[in-house]
Design a protein around this motif. Structure first.
Motif, PDB file in Angstrom:
ATOM      1  N   LYS A 100       0.955  -1.182   0.025  1.00  0.00           N
ATOM      2  CA  LYS A 100       0.193  -0.042  -0.072  1.00  0.00           C
ATOM      3  C   LYS A 100       0.936   1.212  -0.090  1.00  0.00           C
ATOM      4  O   LYS A 100       1.877   1.342   0.596  1.00  0.00           O
ATOM      5  CB  LYS A 100      -0.934  -0.039   1.312  1.00  0.00           C
ATOM      6  CG  LYS A 100      -1.911  -1.019   1.347  1.00  0.00           C
ATOM      7  CD  LYS A 100      -2.792  -0.953   2.684  1.00  0.00           C
ATOM      8  CE  LYS A 100      -3.769  -1.820   2.742  1.00  0.00           C
ATOM      9  NZ  LYS A 100      -4.444  -1.576   3.905  1.00  0.00           N
ATOM     10  N   SER A 101       0.418   2.128  -0.709  1.00  0.00           N
ATOM     11  CA  SER A 101       1.114   3.617  -0.660  1.00  0.00           C
ATOM     12  C   SER A 101       0.964   4.308   0.681  1.00  0.00           C
ATOM     13  O   SER A 101      -0.075   3.612   1.364  1.00  0.00           O
ATOM     14  CB  SER A 101       0.538   4.380  -1.667  1.00  0.00           C
ATOM     15  OG  SER A 101      -0.751   4.913  -1.380  1.00  0.00           O
ATOM     16  N   ASP A 103       0.009   7.127   1.323  1.00  0.00           N
ATOM     17  CA  ASP A 103      -1.040   7.914   1.388  1.00  0.00           C
ATOM     18  C   ASP A 103      -2.336   6.935   1.542  1.00  0.00           C
ATOM     19  O   ASP A 103      -3.395   7.478   2.340  1.00  0.00           O
ATOM     20  CB  ASP A 103      -1.398   8.826   0.230  1.00  0.00           C
ATOM     21  CG  ASP A 103      -0.534  10.028   0.170  1.00  0.00           C
ATOM     22  OD1 ASP A 103      -0.010  10.436   1.138  1.00  0.00           O
ATOM     23  OD2 ASP A 103      -0.257  10.494  -1.086  1.00  0.00           O
ATOM     24  N   GLU A 104      -2.388   5.764   0.896  1.00  0.00           N
ATOM     25  CA  GLU A 104      -3.590   4.960   0.977  1.00  0.00           C
ATOM     26  C   GLU A 104      -3.492   4.281   2.589  1.00  0.00           C
ATOM     27  O   GLU A 104      -4.812   4.120   3.028  1.00  0.00           O
ATOM     28  CB  GLU A 104      -3.169   3.670   0.117  1.00  0.00           C
ATOM     29  CG  GLU A 104      -4.700   2.758   0.157  1.00  0.00           C
ATOM     30  CD  GLU A 104      -4.475   1.604  -0.902  1.00  0.00           C
ATOM     31  OE1 GLU A 104      -5.311   0.928  -1.112  1.00  0.00           O
ATOM     32  OE2 GLU A 104      -3.431   1.834  -1.889  1.00  0.00           O
ATOM     33  N   GLN A 105      -2.509   3.857   3.232  1.00  0.00           N
ATOM     34  CA  GLN A 105      -2.160   3.761   4.536  1.00  0.00           C
ATOM     35  C   GLN A 105      -3.086   4.536   5.338  1.00  0.00           C
ATOM     36  O   GLN A 105      -3.743   4.514   6.384  1.00  0.00           O
ATOM     37  CB  GLN A 105      -0.989   3.478   4.922  1.00  0.00           C
ATOM     38  CG  GLN A 105      -0.213   2.042   4.445  1.00  0.00           C
ATOM     39  CD  GLN A 105       1.081   1.902   4.685  1.00  0.00           C
ATOM     40  OE1 GLN A 105       1.530   2.498   5.793  1.00  0.00           O
ATOM     41  NE2 GLN A 105       2.056   1.204   3.909  1.00  0.00           N
ATOM     42  N   LYS A 106      -2.669   5.945   5.225  1.00  0.00           N
ATOM     43  CA  LYS A 106      -3.090   6.914   5.912  1.00  0.00           C
ATOM     44  C   LYS A 106      -4.517   7.248   5.887  1.00  0.00           C
ATOM     45  O   LYS A 106      -5.374   7.335   6.954  1.00  0.00           O
ATOM     46  CB  LYS A 106      -2.390   8.275   5.882  1.00  0.00           C
ATOM     47  CG  LYS A 106      -1.251   8.272   6.337  1.00  0.00           C
ATOM     48  CD  LYS A 106      -0.288   9.613   6.098  1.00  0.00           C
ATOM     49  CE  LYS A 106       1.074   9.751   6.395  1.00  0.00           C
ATOM     50  NZ  LYS A 106       1.708  10.688   6.100  1.00  0.00           N
ATOM     51  N   LEU A 107      -5.063   6.979   4.854  1.00  0.00           N
ATOM     52  CA  LEU A 107      -6.655   6.869   4.502  1.00  0.00           C
ATOM     53  C   LEU A 107      -7.273   5.872   5.066  1.00  0.00           C
ATOM     54  O   LEU A 107      -8.465   6.289   5.705  1.00  0.00           O
ATOM     55  CB  LEU A 107      -6.906   7.077   2.830  1.00  0.00           C
ATOM     56  CG  LEU A 107      -8.395   7.333   2.412  1.00  0.00           C
ATOM     57  CD1 LEU A 107      -8.952   8.573   2.946  1.00  0.00           C
ATOM     58  CD2 LEU A 107      -8.295   7.139   1.047  1.00  0.00           C
ATOM     59  N   ASN A 108      -6.653   4.669   4.885  1.00  0.00           N
ATOM     60  CA  ASN A 108      -7.403   3.438   5.615  1.00  0.00           C
ATOM     61  C   ASN A 108      -7.398   3.571   7.323  1.00  0.00           C
ATOM     62  O   ASN A 108      -8.596   3.340   7.867  1.00  0.00           O
ATOM     63  CB  ASN A 108      -6.720   2.311   5.264  1.00  0.00           C
ATOM     64  CG  ASN A 108      -7.010   2.039   3.757  1.00  0.00           C
ATOM     65  OD1 ASN A 108      -7.897   2.296   3.408  1.00  0.00           O
ATOM     66  ND2 ASN A 108      -6.028   0.975   3.188  1.00  0.00           N
ATOM     67  N   GLU A 111     -10.234   6.435   8.052  1.00  0.00           N
ATOM     68  CA  GLU A 111     -11.662   5.508   7.873  1.00  0.00           C
ATOM     69  C   GLU A 111     -11.703   4.578   9.120  1.00  0.00           C
ATOM     70  O   GLU A 111     -12.857   4.807   9.720  1.00  0.00           O
ATOM     71  CB  GLU A 111     -11.751   4.902   6.594  1.00  0.00           C
ATOM     72  CG  GLU A 111     -11.783   5.533   5.481  1.00  0.00           C
ATOM     73  CD  GLU A 111     -11.704   4.687   4.093  1.00  0.00           C
ATOM     74  OE1 GLU A 111     -11.378   3.418   4.145  1.00  0.00           O
ATOM     75  OE2 GLU A 111     -12.169   5.085   3.162  1.00  0.00           O
TER      76      GLU A 111
END
Length: 168
Positions: A100-101, A103-108, A111
């Motif tokens: 995962k990037s 940014d994607e980790q932070k977004l997850n 959430e």
């Protein structure tokens, strides 16, 4: 409004604003099956309330109000049901970090943190992240504008603290 016009209006608003339903359902129900049930419950409530819609208000405001009220009620029922049954926690199976990037980790994580908030706080964050003004949020949730600002500030501080604890 006759039944045929109600049906056409219903189909139009669901098609144009389905993102609101999905956003609310995703925030309140991490489980896919529960999410689908919640979306159906929201759509039923919209259909049952369509004759009450007042075009003095924005359709999105009306939809958020219905969606969030149904979601909070559904969440409370679901929480009671969940206490009686044990489900696997989504966190048990994690995808390795390198897949995962950042940014994607932070977004997850964001959430996840929002899902862990109290029901009304989830609603506030959904609306805040959807760029609703404090006035619109207050109207949708039935609270004062100053209370909206205060609560959002506190929630942001709480989320910031959660992120900083993980990053240290």
């Amino acid at each position: 409004m006759d039944r045929q016009k109600q049906q056409q209006f219903f189909q139009e608003i669901i098609e144009q604003h389905k993102g609101i339903l999905f956003k609310v359902a995703r925030t309140y129900c991490p489980n896919v099956d529960d999410r689908q049930d919640l979306i159906q419950e929201i759509m039923i409530q919209i259909w049952q309330s369509i004759h009450k819609y007042n075009d003095q208000y924005k359709i999105s405001t009306w939809l958020y109000r219905i969606s969030l009220n149904v979601a909070i009620s559904f969440y409370r029922k679901s929480s009671t049901r969940t206490q009686k049954h044990t489900f696997l926690n989504e966190q048990v199976v994690e995808v390795p970090a390198e897949d995962k990037s950042e940014d994607e980790q932070k977004l997850n994580l964001l959430e996840q943190f929002i899902r862990e908030l109290k029901e009304i706080d989830k609603a506030l964050m959904i609306l805040y992240l959807d760029d609703k003004s404090h006035t619109e949020i207050a109207e949708i949730l039935g609270m004062s504008v100053s209370n909206v600002g205060t609560k959002i500030g506190r929630i942001k501080d709480k989320l910031r603290t959660r992120f900083s604890q993980l990053m240290s």
